[in-house]
Every structure is written in structure tokens, then in C-alpha cells.
Design an enzyme around this catalytic site. Structure first.
Site, short mmCIF file in Angstrom:
data_model
loop_
_atom_site.label_atom_id
_atom_site.label_comp_id
_atom_site.label_asym_id
_atom_site.label_seq_id
_atom_site.Cartn_x
_atom_site.Cartn_y
_atom_site.Cartn_z
N GLU A 1 0.81 -0.67 -0.33
CA GLU A 1 -0.01 -0.05 0.50
C GLU A 1 1.03 1.44 0.14
O GLU A 1 1.84 1.70 0.53
CB GLU A 1 -0.70 -0.15 1.53
N ASP B 1 -9.27 0.75 -6.32
CA ASP B 1 -8.16 0.71 -4.72
C ASP B 1 -7.91 2.36 -5.12
O ASP B 1 -7.50 2.99 -5.31
CB ASP B 1 -7.26 -0.23 -5.32
N ASN C 1 -6.66 4.82 5.81
CA ASN C 1 -6.58 3.51 5.20
C ASN C 1 -5.36 5.04 4.46
O ASN C 1 -4.23 4.72 4.43
CB ASN C 1 -7.82 3.02 3.92
N ASN D 1 -10.26 4.92 0.12
CA ASN D 1 -9.10 4.44 -0.29
C ASN D 1 -7.58 5.32 -1.36
O ASN D 1 -8.09 6.51 -1.37
CB ASN D 1 -10.03 2.71 -1.58
N ARG E 1 -10.42 2.70 11.17
CA ARG E 1 -8.79 2.45 11.05
C ARG E 1 -8.48 3.52 9.62
O ARG E 1 -9.33 3.69 9.31
CB ARG E 1 -7.74 1.27 10.62
#
Length: 559
Positions: A283, A464, A368, A414, A366
Site C-alpha cells: 500500500e 483501489d 487507510n 482508498n 482505522r
């Protein structure tokens, strides 16, 4: 007053029964044959009462008396009753074939644990032919918050339901468990040392069976030095697939871990895997022009990576909790976006210092993906830990002590990026398959008038990560679609880069001329047969492109 006296007092007339159970409990806890002297000392029963009860228990087969050694132990009748009870546990029946299959495939001890009140109890075991296999006993158990099996089960449950299990812990213990649960929820399985045996590793995937069925976990128990880091995650994915099938049998909602079918088109010939490191969830790639490094993170096997294109070396440093992005900051600093919000990161000492967390009060969320705008502000989205609820928000960090919620109701926040003229802001919610576009005011740091720019149906994969080049064209990594797509500002597809992996995750421009497109990928939740077809899953890829990316902005000097 001990617990047995309490129970006897609570239920008048049950005193004799309680005393008999007290004997059985001690024989169980002793885990060895005991003499009458030991039983007298531990139970504190009168001698006549002890012998009277022992004789009755022997008569019924609940206690075995060795007349030669003059010892007592648990009898065969308890085993028979226990086996009959376990046979009626639907979860055990549903998991039986999977335990047998996994034992043969993995050749390590496979077991099934079930959550009973606040304890995880082993209810079935398959021992392998491996001479170094670890023994696990049916009926053994530990408090759920202590055992790896229990922690896997708790991590698989909705976060709000785990709170009662954590209520008696200290703040430090709870923070440690929250970090562990976040990692387990992100990847779908738990990897932890045994709570009772040194050098033993446990890998566990939860089985969530609903209120009538109960919750459990399927586990591999093995010597840690026999299981490489890479194989641990392969086993974890196999356990997830087994858990999915078990949940299907018991009518619980199974978790899909299969990607879409691989396209027939060939892989892009100019694409190269520059770091075949097998990340679980790669990521947040970003080019650090100061050092000529591509920085990125492995979200689910938490680590920060730095790839040097000059040497081809990828340096990875493990971190203690989820990190989804690492951003260059002014004064040669770094800012990490973690499950604790924005934190400064010292690469030399590999240490974090919390700056600000706007969702410190939301333990079920959380952060990202994250990017820095031209004014040095951080933009980052949040999501629920299990990606099941639209509880996420989009934040803009104006400085180190404050953040504004710009948008809400997001499920899987995202990728994000800006048009070169800074009039458009793009943002992804993967769960709904949308790439949104906003009107953007760069001076004020405001994004308004959200519209759907692109929408992807399930068979097309899920959007994504995202980045925008210097001509305003948009690159989108498509999870489960084996590709990265390239669109013009009107949303027309210009190019498709076919990948050798099903789960590209994020992308950015790098190199001195910003004409290298770097692409991260994931191996998470891919079963063994898919990994055989896509062995580079989790690797870092690169491809040269004609149009450069936009300049990389540093987080302004907060630190």
C-alpha cells in the site's frame, strides 16, 4: 470461602454433588494420578467424606483407582460423556473434513477451538504424521484474551462485541490487543506465539457461526522454526479458505477470497517485477525525491519498505501496528498514517510519535490511504476495521493537531489524487466500486459537490489506489481484476495494463523524471491454487510511461 463453597451455598441441597465435582476438577487440573493424601490436602474434605465420594465416583466410572500405586485419576466414563457432548457440536461436525484435509496438506497439528463464555476450548484435533508435531489435547482451553485461538475468534467478531472481553484489561494491554486485532482483521487470520509453549507458533482463522452456532477458529500449531515467514501467510490463507467453506456449511455468510478469473489477454510486456517480496497488502507507494527511493508499506504484515531503483534493493523494516502510508515531510522528516492517525516516523530509530488522531474515540475504525496536497496538507480516509460498515470519513489535516472531516459515510476509503490545475479531487470508495470526483478549492482545502466519476461492477474488480499524471489522466489499480486502467479526464478508458497478479493495490509515479509508474500488489486471502498461478502476488512492479506524473509534495513543517 472458595468457589465450591459458594456454589453449594447458592444451591441448597447440592452440597454433596458439589464436593464430588470438586474432586473431579482437581484431578483434571492436576493432569496426573493423585494420591488420597494429595486429594485431602487440596480439597480440604473430611477423610471419611473424601473416601465415600471417591468410591461412588469409581463405581460410576468417573474416577479410576490404581490399587497397586494407590492413586486416582479421571475415568473412562468422563471421556465417553465428553465425546458424546462434542459429537453434538454442529461446528465440530461441519469442520471435521476440513481438519482432516488440512492435516494431510500441511502436515502439522490442526485443531478446532470454540468460544465458550470467556474461554477458547479445543473441541477437535488432527495430528499429523510429522514426528515433530505439537500435541494438542481436546478439552484444553485458556481465557480468550490470552490464547491465540481466542484472539483469532475475537478479531473475527464485530468489534463492538469484543469489548466485554477486554473490560478487565489495563489500558496498555487493551492497546496491544487492539493493534493485534486490527492486523488480524485486515488480513483475515492471526499469527501468534503459543501462550503456553515456548518456540511454538499458532496460525488461526476465525469461524463466525452466528448466535445459534457459536464462534470458533481453525488452527495450525507448529514449531516456529519449521514455518518460514512466507509459509505462515500461505497457511493463513489456506485456513481462511477452509473457514469460508465451514461457514458455508453452517449457513453463516462465507467470506469470499477468490479473485475474478484471470483475463485471457497477455501480461503487459514492458511490465517488470522490481521487488518480488510477497507483501500481504502492499500500500501507499510514494516517491521520495530527496533520497531517490520508492517508499511503500505492507499493511497486513506490518512493515515499511524503501525500494532503491539504482541498486534494486528493497529494504523492509517491521513495525508494531498497521501503517497504510508513509509521506515525505519538510526538513527531511517522514509522516506515517497508521491505525493511530498521523504519526511522525524516525527512519533511523524506526520509532513513531503520535501527532493527531481525529478518530481516537472510534475503536472500530482505522485509517487507510493518504496523500499530500500542494499546500502540504495531508488527506486521508478511514474505514471500519472489518470493512463492513459505512463508518469511514475523509479527513484533511491542516496541521499536526487538527483534522477536518470533509466527507463521511464511506465504507472502504482508498485512493486519492488531484488534477494538475487543482480544480478536481478524486477519491475512491472500494466497497461500492466508485471513484468519486469533487470540486476542489486548493487555497481553502475544501472538496465539494461529490459526483461518481467511474463505477465498477463486481466482475470488473474493485477500484483501489489511484494517481493522476501531469496531463490530468487517471490511473486506477483494480483489485481482483488483474489489471491497472488508465482514463482521460472525461472517464474514457485509454489503456489497460494487464498484470500477472490478481490484486494490484496502489500506484504512483517515480524516478527523476517521474515517468516510472510503480504498482504495489497484495497476496492476502489468495488460496494456494491462485498463488501457484500468480506467484508474484505481493510484489512491487514498475513500468515506464510516456506522460510524467505530477510533482511530489511534502507535508509542510509541522514537526
Amino acid at each position: 470461602m472458595n468457589k465450591f463453597e459458594n456454589i453449594a451455598e447458592k444451591y441448597p441441597g447440592a452440597g454433596t454433588l458439589v464436593k464430588g465435582i470438586q474432586i473431579l476438577e482437581y484431578l483434571y487440573e492436576a493432569d496426573k494420578p493423585c494420591t488420597s493424601a494429595e486429594l485431602l490436602r487440596q480439597t480440604k474434605l473430611p477423610k471419611a467424606t473424601l473416601y465415600r465420594l471417591l468410591n461412588a465416583l469409581i463405581e460410576f466410572g468417573y474416577v479410576l483407582h490404581d490399587e497397586r500405586l494407590k492413586t486416582y485419576s479421571l475415568g473412562h466414563r468422563l471421556v465417553e460423556l465428553g465425546s458424546n457432548s462434542l459429537a453434538n457440536i454442529d461446528l465440530r461436525s461441519a469442520a471435521a473434513d476440513e481438519l482432516t484435509r488440512l492435516s494431510e496438506d500441511i502436515n502439522e497439528t490442526i485443531s478446532l477451538a470454540k468460544l465458550e463464555k470467556d474461554r477458547s476450548i479445543c473441541v477437535d484435533v488432527r495430528r499429523s504424521s510429522n514426528r515433530l508435531g505439537i500435541g494438542v489435547e481436546i478439552g484444553s482451553g485458556l481465557p480468550a484474551v490470552v490464547s491465540a485461538a481466542g484472539r483469532a475468534i475475537l478479531a473475527g467478531m464485530p468489534p463492538n462485541l469484543t469489548n466485554r472481553f477486554l473490560s478487565g484489561l489495563s489500558q496498555e494491554e487493551r492497546a496491544e490487543l487492539d493493534a493485534e486485532f486490527a492486523i488480524s482483521r485486515a488480513r483475515g487470520y492471526t499469527i501468534a506465539p503459543s501462550a503456553t509453549l515456548d518456540g511454538v507458533l499458532i496460525i488461526a482463522a476465525p469461524i463466525i457461526g452466528g448466535p445459534d452456532m457459536g464462534n470458533g477458529a481453525i488452527l495450525v500449531t507448529a514449531l516456529a522454526d519449521r514455518i518460514s515467514l512466507e509459509r505462515r501467510h500461505i497457511i493463513g490463507r489456506d485456513l481462511m479458505e477452509a473457514s469460508r467453506r465451514i461457514m458455508g456449511l453452517i449457513g453463516s455468510a462465507p467470506l469470499s477470497i477468490m479473485p475474478n478469473s484471470r483475463p485471457v489477454e497477455p501480461v503487459e510486456k514492458d511490465l517488470r517485477c522490481v521487488a518480488p517480496v510477497g507483501a500481504v497488502v502492499g500500500e501507499g507507494p510514494v516517491w521520495d525525491k530527496r533520497e531517490g527511493l520508492l517508499r511503500w508499506a505492507d499493511l497486513a504484515a506490518p512493515a515499511l519498505h524503501a525500494f532503491d531503483p539504482q541498486t534494486g534493493r528493497d529494504a523492509a523494516h517491521p513495525v508494531p501496528y498497521l501503517v497504510s502510508a508513509i509521506l515525505p515531510a519538510e526538513n527531511n522528516k517522514l509522516v506515517a498514517i497508521t491505525q493511530n492517525g498521523a504519526e511522525s516516523y524516525n527512519a533511523e530509530t524506526q520509532s513513531f510519535r503520535t501527532l493527531y488522531n481525529p478518530e481516537a474515540h472510534i475503536s472500530t475504525n482505522r485509517f487507510n490511504d493518504a496523500k499530500t496536497d500542494s499546500k502540504g496538507r495531508i488527506w486521508a480516509g478511514t474505514m471500519s476495521l472489518d470493512a463492513s460498515m459505512p463508518s469511514g470519513s475523509l479527513y484533511c489535516f491542516d496541521d499536526a493537531t487538527s483534522a477536518r472531516a470533509v466527507d463521511g459515510g464511506l465504507q472502504v476509503a482508498n485512493g486519492l489524487g488531484w488534477s494538475p490545475d487543482e480544480k478536481r479531487f478524486y477519491f475512491v470508495d472500494s466497497a461500492v466500486g466508485n471513484v468519486f470526483v469533487y470540486d476542489f478549492d486548493s487555497e481553502a482545502g475544501i472538496a465539494t459537490n461529490r459526483e461518481v466519476f467511474l463505477n465498477f461492477k463486481p466482475h470488473e474488480g474493485k477500484p483501489d489506489g489511484l494517481c493522476v499524471d501531469s496531463a490530468g489522466n487517471i490511473w486506477v489499480a483494480l483489485w481482483d481484476a488483474w489489471c491497472v486502467n488508465y482514463y482521460n479526464p472525461q472517464g474514457q478508458l485509454l489503456r489497460k495494463i494487464n498484470m500477472p497478479v490478481p490484486r494490484p493495490t496502489s500506484l504512483c509515479f517515480g524516478g527523476d523524471d517521474l515517468k516510472t509508474l510503480y504498482i504495489t500488489s497484495a497476496s492476502i486471502r489468495l488460496p494456494a491454487d491462485v498463488l501457484e498461478e500468480a506467484p508474484l502476488s505481493g510484489g512491487l512492479f514498475a513500468i515506464d510511461v510516456d506522460i510524467a506524473g505530477q510533482p511530489i509534495h511534502e507535508v509542510r513543517a509541522w514537526l
